[in-house]
Motif scaffolding. Sequence first.
Motif, PDB file in Angstrom:
ATOM      1  N   LEU A 119      -6.128   7.713  -8.655  1.00 28.47           N
ATOM      2  CA  LEU A 119      -4.945   6.967  -8.460  1.00 28.47           C
ATOM      3  C   LEU A 119      -4.261   8.255  -6.641  1.00 28.47           C
ATOM      4  CD1 LEU A 119      -2.875   4.641  -8.962  1.00 28.47           C
ATOM      5  CD2 LEU A 119      -1.513   6.698  -9.892  1.00 28.47           C
ATOM      6  N   ASN A 120      -3.795   7.402  -5.467  1.00 34.01           N
ATOM      7  CA  ASN A 120      -3.529   7.505  -4.544  1.00 34.01           C
ATOM      8  C   ASN A 120      -2.778   6.465  -3.838  1.00 34.01           C
ATOM      9  OD1 ASN A 120      -3.006   7.019  -1.544  1.00 34.01           O
ATOM     10  ND2 ASN A 120      -5.484   8.782  -1.712  1.00 34.01           N
ATOM     11  N   LEU A 121      -1.544   7.453  -3.925  1.00 35.79           N
ATOM     12  CA  LEU A 121      -0.317   6.792  -3.617  1.00 35.79           C
ATOM     13  C   LEU A 121       0.600   7.213  -2.553  1.00 35.79           C
ATOM     14  CD1 LEU A 121       1.516   6.096  -7.104  1.00 35.79           C
ATOM     15  CD2 LEU A 121       0.112   4.420  -5.763  1.00 35.79           C
ATOM     16  N   SER A 122       1.155   6.673  -1.092  1.00 36.75           N
ATOM     17  CA  SER A 122       1.673   7.264   0.050  1.00 36.75           C
ATOM     18  C   SER A 122       3.254   6.948  -0.142  1.00 36.75           C
ATOM     19  CB  SER A 122       2.173   6.509   0.906  1.00 36.75           C
ATOM     20  OG  SER A 122       2.467   5.465   0.465  1.00 36.75           O
ATOM     21  N   PRO A 123       4.434   8.526   0.092  1.00 38.97           N
ATOM     22  CA  PRO A 123       5.647   8.072  -0.435  1.00 38.97           C
ATOM     23  C   PRO A 123       6.319   7.410  -0.270  1.00 38.97           C
ATOM     24  CG  PRO A 123       4.507   9.991   1.087  1.00 38.97           C
ATOM     25  CD  PRO A 123       3.669   9.092   1.570  1.00 38.97           C
ATOM     26  N   GLU A 156     -21.962  -5.666  -7.035  1.00 38.31           N
ATOM     27  CA  GLU A 156     -23.536  -5.275  -7.416  1.00 38.31           C
ATOM     28  C   GLU A 156     -22.585  -3.671  -7.287  1.00 38.31           C
ATOM     29  OE1 GLU A 156     -27.668  -4.850  -7.057  1.00 38.31           O
ATOM     30  OE2 GLU A 156     -27.343  -7.321  -7.981  1.00 38.31           O
ATOM     31  N   SER A 157     -21.415  -3.506  -7.262  1.00 39.69           N
ATOM     32  CA  SER A 157     -20.214  -2.769  -5.901  1.00 39.69           C
ATOM     33  C   SER A 157     -20.519  -1.682  -7.972  1.00 39.69           C
ATOM     34  CB  SER A 157     -19.302  -2.853  -5.894  1.00 39.69           C
ATOM     35  OG  SER A 157     -17.984  -1.501  -5.938  1.00 39.69           O
ATOM     36  N   ASP A 158     -20.109  -0.315  -7.301  1.00 41.82           N
ATOM     37  CA  ASP A 158     -20.253   0.817  -8.731  1.00 41.82           C
ATOM     38  C   ASP A 158     -18.750   0.813  -9.001  1.00 41.82           C
ATOM     39  OD1 ASP A 158     -19.085   2.100  -5.965  1.00 41.82           O
ATOM     40  OD2 ASP A 158     -20.329   3.952  -6.798  1.00 41.82           O
ATOM     41  N   LEU A 159     -17.720  -0.364  -8.430  1.00 45.95           N
ATOM     42  CA  LEU A 159     -16.524   0.052  -8.459  1.00 45.95           C
ATOM     43  C   LEU A 159     -16.573  -1.598  -9.285  1.00 45.95           C
ATOM     44  CD1 LEU A 159     -14.555   0.660  -5.158  1.00 45.95           C
ATOM     45  CD2 LEU A 159     -14.455   2.510  -7.659  1.00 45.95           C
ATOM     46  N   ALA A 160     -15.354  -0.795 -10.125  1.00 51.16           N
ATOM     47  CA  ALA A 160     -15.136  -2.402 -11.598  1.00 51.16           C
ATOM     48  C   ALA A 160     -13.984  -3.141 -10.663  1.00 51.16           C
ATOM     49  CB  ALA A 160     -15.295  -1.810 -12.895  1.00 51.16           C
ATOM     50  N   GLU A 161     -12.483  -2.231 -11.085  1.00 52.00           N
ATOM     51  CA  GLU A 161     -11.158  -2.767 -10.149  1.00 52.00           C
ATOM     52  C   GLU A 161     -11.076  -1.924  -9.507  1.00 52.00           C
ATOM     53  OE1 GLU A 161      -9.904  -4.248 -14.840  1.00 52.00           O
ATOM     54  OE2 GLU A 161      -8.900  -1.891 -13.675  1.00 52.00           O
ATOM     55  N   VAL A 162     -10.137  -3.147  -8.705  1.00 50.30           N
ATOM     56  CA  VAL A 162      -9.443  -1.350  -7.115  1.00 50.30           C
ATOM     57  C   VAL A 162      -8.138  -2.384  -7.604  1.00 50.30           C
ATOM     58  CG1 VAL A 162      -9.335  -1.619  -5.002  1.00 50.30           C
ATOM     59  CG2 VAL A 162     -11.775  -1.328  -6.296  1.00 50.30           C
ATOM     60  N   SER A 163      -7.240  -1.381  -7.756  1.00 48.14           N
ATOM     61  CA  SER A 163      -5.678  -1.845  -7.195  1.00 48.14           C
ATOM     62  C   SER A 163      -5.010  -1.359  -6.275  1.00 48.14           C
ATOM     63  CB  SER A 163      -5.481  -1.354  -8.472  1.00 48.14           C
ATOM     64  OG  SER A 163      -5.303  -1.957  -9.337  1.00 48.14           O
ATOM     65  N   VAL A 164      -4.521  -2.228  -5.201  1.00 46.89           N
ATOM     66  CA  VAL A 164      -3.703  -1.571  -4.090  1.00 46.89           C
ATOM     67  C   VAL A 164      -1.905  -2.021  -4.433  1.00 46.89           C
ATOM     68  CG1 VAL A 164      -3.781  -2.348  -1.527  1.00 46.89           C
ATOM     69  CG2 VAL A 164      -6.054  -2.016  -3.013  1.00 46.89           C
ATOM     70  N   VAL A 165      -1.340  -1.368  -3.799  1.00 44.35           N
ATOM     71  CA  VAL A 165      -0.291  -1.822  -2.896  1.00 44.35           C
ATOM     72  C   VAL A 165       0.062  -1.773  -1.378  1.00 44.35           C
ATOM     73  CG1 VAL A 165       2.178  -0.807  -3.447  1.00 44.35           C
ATOM     74  CG2 VAL A 165       1.051  -0.466  -5.461  1.00 44.35           C
ATOM     75  N   GLY A 196      -5.531   3.828   5.269  1.00 47.54           N
ATOM     76  CA  GLY A 196      -4.882   3.936   6.490  1.00 47.54           C
ATOM     77  C   GLY A 196      -4.844   2.213   6.220  1.00 47.54           C
ATOM     78  N   ARG A 197      -5.195   1.879   5.294  1.00 51.70           N
ATOM     79  CA  ARG A 197      -4.608  -0.032   5.654  1.00 51.70           C
ATOM     80  C   ARG A 197      -3.681  -0.250   4.237  1.00 51.70           C
ATOM     81  NH1 ARG A 197      -9.230   0.678   7.835  1.00 51.70           N
ATOM     82  NH2 ARG A 197      -9.847  -1.127   9.657  1.00 51.70           N
ATOM     83  N   THR A 198      -3.328   0.218   3.180  1.00 52.87           N
ATOM     84  CA  THR A 198      -2.716   0.046   1.559  1.00 52.87           C
ATOM     85  C   THR A 198      -1.117   1.343   1.993  1.00 52.87           C
ATOM     86  OG1 THR A 198      -3.489   1.772   0.488  1.00 52.87           O
ATOM     87  CG2 THR A 198      -4.774  -1.127   1.171  1.00 52.87           C
ATOM     88  N   LEU A 199      -0.019   0.884   1.221  1.00 55.66           N
ATOM     89  CA  LEU A 199       0.094   1.840   0.475  1.00 55.66           C
ATOM     90  C   LEU A 199       0.063   2.854  -0.469  1.00 55.66           C
ATOM     91  CD1 LEU A 199       3.358  -0.215   1.129  1.00 55.66           C
ATOM     92  CD2 LEU A 199       2.597   1.521   2.592  1.00 55.66           C
ATOM     93  N   ASP A 214      10.335  -4.626  -1.622  1.00 55.31           N
ATOM     94  CA  ASP A 214       9.646  -5.172  -1.206  1.00 55.31           C
ATOM     95  C   ASP A 214       8.531  -4.904  -0.560  1.00 55.31           C
ATOM     96  OD1 ASP A 214      12.123  -6.831  -0.386  1.00 55.31           O
ATOM     97  OD2 ASP A 214      12.713  -4.545   0.953  1.00 55.31           O
ATOM     98  N   GLN A 215       7.609  -4.870  -2.190  1.00 54.23           N
ATOM     99  CA  GLN A 215       5.681  -4.292  -1.360  1.00 54.23           C
ATOM    100  C   GLN A 215       5.436  -5.016  -1.788  1.00 54.23           C
ATOM    101  OE1 GLN A 215       7.086  -0.595  -2.841  1.00 54.23           O
ATOM    102  NE2 GLN A 215       6.682   0.597  -1.390  1.00 54.23           N
ATOM    103  N   GLY A 216       3.940  -5.690  -1.913  1.00 53.55           N
ATOM    104  CA  GLY A 216       3.183  -6.510  -2.586  1.00 53.55           C
ATOM    105  C   GLY A 216       1.871  -6.084  -3.361  1.00 53.55           C
TER     106      GLY A 216
END
Lengths: 75, 319
Positions: free
Chosen positions: A55-59, B239-248, B276-279, B206-208
């Motif tokens: 888990l990696n969260l920005s401030p 066939e990625s070695d990742l099963a799940e990815v969550s992003v803000v 560099g592209r996500t929060l 104000d975030q997704g």
Amino acid sequence: MRPAGLKAATTLLTVGFTCLAALYVNAHVKNAAAPLHPAVVNRPSAPASQPEGSLNLSPSVKTGDVTPVTSTYAS
Amino acid sequence: MPARLLKISGTGHPSLSERRFQALGTDCHVLAVEASAERMDGAVEHISAAHRRFTRFESESELSRLNAAAGGWHAISTDLEALLRAALRSWEETAGWVHAGVLPALLAAGYTRPLRLGPSPAHGPPGPPPPLPTMLAVLPGRARLRAGTAIDLGGIAKGWLADQLAGWLAPNCLVNLGGDLFARGGGPDDAGWPVRMAGVTLLLRDQGAATSSSQRRSWWSAGGRQHHLIDPRTGRPSESDLAEVSVVATSALEAEMWAKTGLLLGSEQAPLLLIGRTLGFWLGMQGEAGLPLQNPTRPAGRETSVNARLPTQAVSLSD
């Protein structure tokens, strides 16, 4: 002292320190205090409620100890 | 569609309205502070109407008619035009990883109808799809698909609709369409909308956020395990070695886009892209403790995407 004796002593000291250094390094591979700390060396245990993963969260993203109203796990 | 309304009113606290309903083939959840019942009804109707227009499982939907008209120019609505442009933008921003043109590959994998009806037998993949800009052209009010190609808007539609609806519904609301969500405003307590992701509660303002997973919408066929996340390089389920990815991210669409890209890239490259592209992001490995294991002995045609670990409710797979 004879030159041959000095050479032998120097060689013995060098070999000795090399062996000691090798023993020390092999005994301390997983140094948790090393400044570079790859995840495979000493992975921190996750809280019981948190699934394993990275888990990696920005401030700008806050966390809280409140009951969530919804979740991203649906699709 | 049936919807459940919950309105909580208390002295000194703003009222929180909530709706849960099924649309877009998944669970939808809409919450708003100080929103009228009419506004909430409008939100449900808006998403239900979008489902009817953009599903690929109904031959009379606007999307199906566009796919059927491949090879020539076809008149489209403003909303579909915006969605197609979002699909092209997603393709460009992710260097082709988010590819709306993988529908032939999904069909080949057996995902020909809502999974609650069971998958179809898988057959040979059609190969990688051509670059999206070479198969889809969009002009004001019309679009053209290359003959023999077809698109599925899937997660792009969910993310885009969540952003759009949140912008319309109320200054303080949360729209969650099958896990692709946008939180607008500070939530009921003005501390941020509390959202469960990766085992922690995030306070989004104000975030997704979105989760992309190969553990859901997955099934077994004679050719092995299949799922809905197609690798555009091969035209086969990733066939990625990742099963799940969550992003803000800054929007639901961005979160959906980068979550899918991260999953397809795999654990080695995903962090380099996502930092560099996500929060914020979370990577879950295949077979990692806590992640559901698929049962290869389960009969083909049965959905195997139940995830006991994650805090999710029953998932409809009607789309």
